[in-house]
Design a protein around this motif. Structure first.
Motif, PDB file in Angstrom:
ATOM      1  N   ALA A 135      67.372  23.203  33.160  1.00 24.83           N
ATOM      2  CA  ALA A 135      66.980  23.057  34.566  1.00 24.83           C
ATOM      3  C   ALA A 135      65.482  22.819  34.695  1.00 24.83           C
ATOM      4  O   ALA A 135      65.045  22.015  35.531  1.00 24.83           O
ATOM      5  CB  ALA A 135      67.394  24.293  35.356  1.00 24.83           C
ATOM      6  N   LYS A 136      64.702  23.491  33.889  1.00 24.58           N
ATOM      7  CA  LYS A 136      63.236  23.350  33.930  1.00 24.58           C
ATOM      8  C   LYS A 136      62.811  21.904  33.695  1.00 24.58           C
ATOM      9  O   LYS A 136      61.853  21.420  34.292  1.00 24.58           O
ATOM     10  CB  LYS A 136      62.624  24.263  32.871  1.00 24.58           C
ATOM     11  CG  LYS A 136      61.130  24.210  32.768  1.00 24.58           C
ATOM     12  CD  LYS A 136      60.670  25.192  31.701  1.00 24.58           C
ATOM     13  CE  LYS A 136      59.240  24.950  31.312  1.00 24.58           C
ATOM     14  NZ  LYS A 136      58.824  25.835  30.213  1.00 24.58           N
ATOM     15  N   GLY A 138      64.679  19.278  34.367  1.00 25.56           N
ATOM     16  CA  GLY A 138      65.369  18.377  35.275  1.00 25.56           C
ATOM     17  C   GLY A 138      66.770  17.988  34.869  1.00 25.56           C
ATOM     18  O   GLY A 138      67.365  17.095  35.473  1.00 25.56           O
ATOM     19  N   CYS A 140      70.900  18.324  34.321  1.00 24.10           N
ATOM     20  CA  CYS A 140      71.993  18.718  35.218  1.00 24.10           C
ATOM     21  C   CYS A 140      72.695  19.973  34.690  1.00 24.10           C
ATOM     22  O   CYS A 140      73.162  19.988  33.549  1.00 24.10           O
ATOM     23  CB  CYS A 140      72.999  17.576  35.341  1.00 24.10           C
ATOM     24  SG  CYS A 140      74.395  17.978  36.409  1.00 24.10           S
ATOM     25  N   GLU A 150      72.718  27.719  41.232  1.00 24.17           N
ATOM     26  CA  GLU A 150      72.135  26.384  41.064  1.00 24.17           C
ATOM     27  C   GLU A 150      71.099  26.084  42.143  1.00 24.17           C
ATOM     28  O   GLU A 150      69.998  25.607  41.846  1.00 24.17           O
ATOM     29  CB  GLU A 150      73.245  25.334  41.088  1.00 24.17           C
ATOM     30  CG  GLU A 150      72.737  23.938  40.768  1.00 24.17           C
ATOM     31  CD  GLU A 150      73.846  22.899  40.769  1.00 24.17           C
ATOM     32  OE1 GLU A 150      73.494  21.705  40.635  1.00 24.17           O
ATOM     33  OE2 GLU A 150      75.031  23.243  40.919  1.00 24.17           O
ATOM     34  N   LYS A 151      71.425  26.408  43.389  1.00 26.48           N
ATOM     35  CA  LYS A 151      70.488  26.163  44.489  1.00 26.48           C
ATOM     36  C   LYS A 151      69.187  26.938  44.288  1.00 26.48           C
ATOM     37  O   LYS A 151      68.091  26.405  44.441  1.00 26.48           O
ATOM     38  CB  LYS A 151      71.125  26.542  45.828  1.00 26.48           C
ATOM     39  CG  LYS A 151      72.231  25.615  46.250  1.00 26.48           C
ATOM     40  CD  LYS A 151      72.922  26.124  47.508  1.00 26.48           C
ATOM     41  CE  LYS A 151      74.134  25.248  47.822  1.00 26.48           C
ATOM     42  NZ  LYS A 151      74.967  25.829  48.849  1.00 26.48           N
ATOM     43  N   HIS A 154      66.971  25.686  41.212  1.00 26.40           N
ATOM     44  CA  HIS A 154      66.161  24.494  41.498  1.00 26.40           C
ATOM     45  C   HIS A 154      64.952  24.833  42.347  1.00 26.40           C
ATOM     46  O   HIS A 154      63.873  24.284  42.139  1.00 26.40           O
ATOM     47  CB  HIS A 154      67.014  23.408  42.150  1.00 26.40           C
ATOM     48  CG  HIS A 154      67.970  22.755  41.188  1.00 26.40           C
ATOM     49  ND1 HIS A 154      67.566  22.143  40.011  1.00 26.40           N
ATOM     50  CD2 HIS A 154      69.313  22.643  41.218  1.00 26.40           C
ATOM     51  CE1 HIS A 154      68.614  21.679  39.373  1.00 26.40           C
ATOM     52  NE2 HIS A 154      69.701  21.970  40.086  1.00 26.40           N
ATOM     53  N   LYS A 155      65.109  25.757  43.294  1.00 22.18           N
ATOM     54  CA  LYS A 155      63.966  26.189  44.111  1.00 22.18           C
ATOM     55  C   LYS A 155      62.924  26.883  43.237  1.00 22.18           C
ATOM     56  O   LYS A 155      61.722  26.676  43.396  1.00 22.18           O
ATOM     57  CB  LYS A 155      64.411  27.178  45.191  1.00 22.18           C
ATOM     58  CG  LYS A 155      65.126  26.577  46.365  1.00 22.18           C
ATOM     59  CD  LYS A 155      65.437  27.704  47.361  1.00 22.18           C
ATOM     60  CE  LYS A 155      66.526  27.313  48.310  1.00 22.18           C
ATOM     61  NZ  LYS A 155      66.925  28.456  49.150  1.00 22.18           N
TER      62      LYS A 155
END
Length: 157
Positions: A135-136, A138, A140, A150-151, A154-155
């Motif tokens: 995630a860091k 970018g 998926c 997940e939300k 990303h924040k």
């Protein structure tokens, strides 16, 4: 009442963790997910957030409770009147460490049993650390962690 405890840091909880929770919940009258607090480790999410993620993700499993603990797992087990530790295994490398922990827990309290559950093969490569790294940069992570995580992930990143 048969009470099991599934301990971990769950930073963040993954679909692999949820697979173990769902399957282990069928083995006990009550399954407690114990979110360990280790002040020596830098967590991405607060313990409150990790508790929330698991509670939201497990709301359809009526016999699952989520609590945090610090200190020895054995003391938490005693407080919750639980006799069985549930550990998920992905690979042989997990077993070596978890076997040592199981023996130490048995030494500390001979009444405590540890059961090992193999993670479903579709999640065998997953870890919270890997999720954070992907995630860091970018990548998926959809389908690997609950949507609520997940939300927030990303924040955070």
């Amino acid at each position: 009442m048969k009470i099991g405890v599934y301990p971990g840091s769950f930073d963040p909880v993954t679909n692999g963790h949820l697979d173990i929770i769902e399957r282990a919940s069928k083995l006990f009258d009550k399954l407690i997910v114990g979110v360990g607090v280790n002040n020596n480790k830098k967590s991405l999410f607060s313990v409150e957030k990790r508790l929330e993620f698991i509670e939201v993700s497990c709301k359809g499993i009526p016999n699952v409770e989520v609590h945090s603990f610090s200190g020895l797992l054995i003391e938490f087990m005693k407080e919750k009147d639980a006799k069985t530790i549930v550990k998920g295994l992905r690979a042989i490398s997990d077993f070596e460490y978890e076997f040592q922990m199981a023996l130490m827990n048995r030494k500390l309290n001979p009444e405590i049993e540890t059961i090992f559950m193999m993670t479903s093969s579709k999640y065998s490569y997953l870890s919270s650390s890997l999720i954070k790294e992907v995630a860091k940069f970018g990548g998926c992570v959809r389908g690997l962690i609950p949507e609520v995580v997940e939300k927030e992930l990303h924040k955070k990143l």
